[in-house]
Enzyme design. Sequence first.
Site, PDB file in Angstrom:
ATOM      1  N   GLY A   1      14.428  -2.050  -0.523  1.00  0.00           N
ATOM      2  CA  GLY A   1      12.987  -1.980  -0.327  1.00  0.00           C
ATOM      3  C   GLY A   1      12.721  -1.234   0.962  1.00  0.00           C
ATOM      4  N   CYS A   2      11.458  -0.928   1.220  1.00  0.00           N
ATOM      5  CA  CYS A   2      11.104  -0.230   2.455  1.00  0.00           C
ATOM      6  C   CYS A   2      11.252  -1.188   3.626  1.00  0.00           C
ATOM      7  CB  CYS A   2       9.682   0.281   2.316  1.00  0.00           C
ATOM      8  SG  CYS A   2       9.027   1.071   3.764  1.00  0.00           S
ATOM      9  N   GLN A   3      10.956  -2.459   3.380  1.00  0.00           N
ATOM     10  CA  GLN A   3      10.946  -3.455   4.455  1.00  0.00           C
ATOM     11  C   GLN A   3      12.262  -4.197   4.584  1.00  0.00           C
ATOM     12  OE1 GLN A   3       8.477  -4.162   6.561  1.00  0.00           O
ATOM     13  NE2 GLN A   3       6.864  -2.910   5.708  1.00  0.00           N
TER      14      GLN A   3
ATOM     15  N   SER B   1       6.929  -3.744  -0.578  1.00  0.00           N
ATOM     16  CA  SER B   1       8.196  -3.012  -0.731  1.00  0.00           C
ATOM     17  C   SER B   1       9.386  -3.805  -0.210  1.00  0.00           C
ATOM     18  CB  SER B   1       8.162  -1.696   0.021  1.00  0.00           C
ATOM     19  OG  SER B   1       6.961  -1.068  -0.125  1.00  0.00           O
TER      20      SER B   1
END
Lengths: 142, 407
Positions: free
Chosen positions: A51-53, A119
């Site tokens: 994920g982005c996070q 995300s």
Amino acid sequence: MNSIKETQQEIVEEFALFDEWMDKYEHIIELGKDLPLIDKNYKTDENLIKGCQSKVWLHAELKASKIIFTADSDAIITKGIVGLVIRVFSNHTPQEIIDADLFFIDQIGLQEHLSPTRSNGLLSMLKQIRMYAIAFSTKADA
Amino acid sequence: MNFINSDKIRKDFPILQRQVNGKPLIYFDNGATSQKPQQVIDVINRYYQHENSNIHRGIHTLSQEATNAYEKARTTVLQFINAKHNHEVIFTSGTTGSINLVASSFGKKHIHAGDEIIISTMEHHSNIVPWQMLCEEKKAILKVIPINDKGELLIDEFKKLLSPKTKLVAVTHVSNTLGTINPVKEIIKLAKTAGAFVLIDGAQAVPHTKVNVQELDCDFYAFSAHKMFGPTGVGILYGKEAILNELPPYQGGGDMIKTVTFEKTTYNELPHKFEAGTPNIVGGLGLAAAIDYMNNIGIANIEAYEHELLSYATEKIKKIEGVRIIGEAANKASVLSFLVDGTHPSDIGMIIDKLGIAIRTGHHCTEPLMNRFDIPGTARASFAFYNTKEEIDTFILALERALKMLL
């Protein structure tokens, strides 16, 4: 052995105890801290959902016609929620997973964690669980 | 000396009066986008209520008025960055749009196989990917200026990268992740000596500091309105007249042409050559209103006050055990990126969000920079002139509360 629906209802009841957001998060964090979710050998790039996070690792194997899921995350809140998802879906047949209706995340007020803007890999993890179920079900048929 | 009256300023920003998750909003995500003052919102409303019309093509009064207002906005931008000519100010969709315009048009004209483009380790993805795409297409080579552990560019290493093959240097003025203010004037001078063109990504610089493109002597300067209290979807590409004149157009369409026949089209003059189609007219007016607003407060005042906020927050956060600040350059804008031992930034972000505090967590669209520091991401608080020391106090308390839960 609880059905997928029963486990979800159980989690909803557990979370009904918390009025405050902070209490809810504290509980999820505790769940995240407690769980040794995945064998180190399975924490591979192949099992990584990026994920982005935060990152989520998901491993699945078929044992006695049931799928055993193990998972982990580098972020503790995500890990706690991942733990709940595993508790709901692991140790069920592919067909049970395919037919299941996921409602507990909404009912305990964590739907925001499934939004694409977060995300955090959770949404992709749920898709991946379903993909495993479909893959294993065709294998079982063959 | 502090000339910022934050009580008065905060009243100009309607969103700052709202609550989030039952708490007064504390908005520390200004690096992602800034909030908009009523003065900008009013200009946008008035445009659609009283002035809406297409520009550069109407015979009627409304169109003439809209054209005049839009061209006046261009002049406001010219003065803001001290460009030489109005037609050096190109309206785009934002910093990303500006950089892609240069990558496309400049790339077509000037980049050939074996040429080199230099960027830096701390670039935003939007100042990396367009150059990678260009290099791939043209078989050119992308080189990267390294940084030290404080997050400062290594100028000596930059000098070594420069060669007659260097066609373009594209670096950020201020790092969105580290807050580092780069010595762009020196970088431009060095690049020019080597015969290279220079593009500066000014997205994070214009909200904080006075930019003078003639003094910098850069060839291109790109920025967005939304990070400087204006609307989203509009930005600026400044380019030197002589260079822009030589470049082929970017997109084809209305407004960018002089005459069109099926055999041959001749292109319009600057700036229209690069402004195909109906532009974001209201965006341009909103940007001009944002510039007027900033000028009223005074950019030097903004810079001084934000520096004070940054020093205050840095000092306070350093007292928390296990905090590691990412980006400790000597010269920094009001960006505070940090990690806390044993925690993941996204956990911190999620918890303090429940306390009404908006920060950014993650890789901030600077993945190569995160790899340089070998970290998954950071938590980032970025301050604007409407933030206060009291808000920083509340943020520190919230952070301590989050850490108590997480550790």
